[in-house]
Design a protein around this motif. Structure first.
Motif, mmCIF file in Angstrom:
data_model
loop_
_atom_site.group_PDB
_atom_site.id
_atom_site.type_symbol
_atom_site.label_atom_id
_atom_site.label_comp_id
_atom_site.label_asym_id
_atom_site.label_seq_id
_atom_site.Cartn_x
_atom_site.Cartn_y
_atom_site.Cartn_z
ATOM 1 N N GLU A 1 30.241 36.795 42.658
ATOM 2 C CA GLU A 1 30.835 35.633 42.516
ATOM 3 C C GLU A 1 31.192 34.833 43.726
ATOM 4 O OE1 GLU A 1 33.992 34.918 39.031
ATOM 5 O OE2 GLU A 1 34.596 36.711 39.913
ATOM 6 N N THR B 1 28.792 34.019 37.474
ATOM 7 C CA THR B 1 29.814 32.883 36.964
ATOM 8 C C THR B 1 30.733 33.686 35.918
ATOM 9 O OG1 THR B 1 28.498 31.883 35.226
ATOM 10 C CG2 THR B 1 28.462 30.567 37.474
ATOM 11 N N ASN C 1 23.932 34.015 37.435
ATOM 12 C CA ASN C 1 23.702 32.443 38.034
ATOM 13 C C ASN C 1 22.481 32.252 38.539
ATOM 14 O OD1 ASN C 1 24.675 29.706 37.974
ATOM 15 N ND2 ASN C 1 25.520 30.046 39.906
#
Length: 115
Positions: free
Chosen positions: A55, A61, A79
């Protein structure tokens, strides 16, 4: 990649087998930490540490899902779309492409979570 994340940090994160497993599993569908723990054959603390690092680099995400019993839990999605590392004129250059989620898909997931 966030402004604070450098090439060394990103490569260190991607060098970790569990982090790569998390990315491959969450690139198919969003998953909870407990599901990732089972799929990656790793303890929950190990999964949460890797998720935190992923993250920080914007490679996953987190979204909140609503369970049928009214409780909520987090699911994680990859992501990262593409990573390109190049060496030119004596220096490395890194280009990251992130997934762009379709607004309709996001709304559908949110609506399904409310039911």
């Amino acid at each position: 990649m966030s402004e604070d994340t450098d090439l060394s940090t990103l490569l260190e994160v991607l060098d970790d087998e569990y982090a790569r497993d998390i990315l491959t599993h969450t690139s198919v569908e969003p998953m909870s930490a407990s599901t990732l723990s089972e799929r990656c054959d790793a303890s929950l603390p190990t999964i949460y540490r890797r998720l935190d690092r992923l993250e920080e680099c914007r490679l996953v995400t987190e979204e909140t899902e609503l369970a049928p019993d009214g409780n909520h839990y987090s699911v994680y999605s990859a992501n990262l779309d593409r990573l390109e590392l190049s060496l030119e004129d004596g220096s490395f250059s890194l280009e990251l492409s992130y997934r762009e989620e379709d607004v309709a898909d996001k709304f559908t997931r949110m609506w399904e979570g409310l039911r």
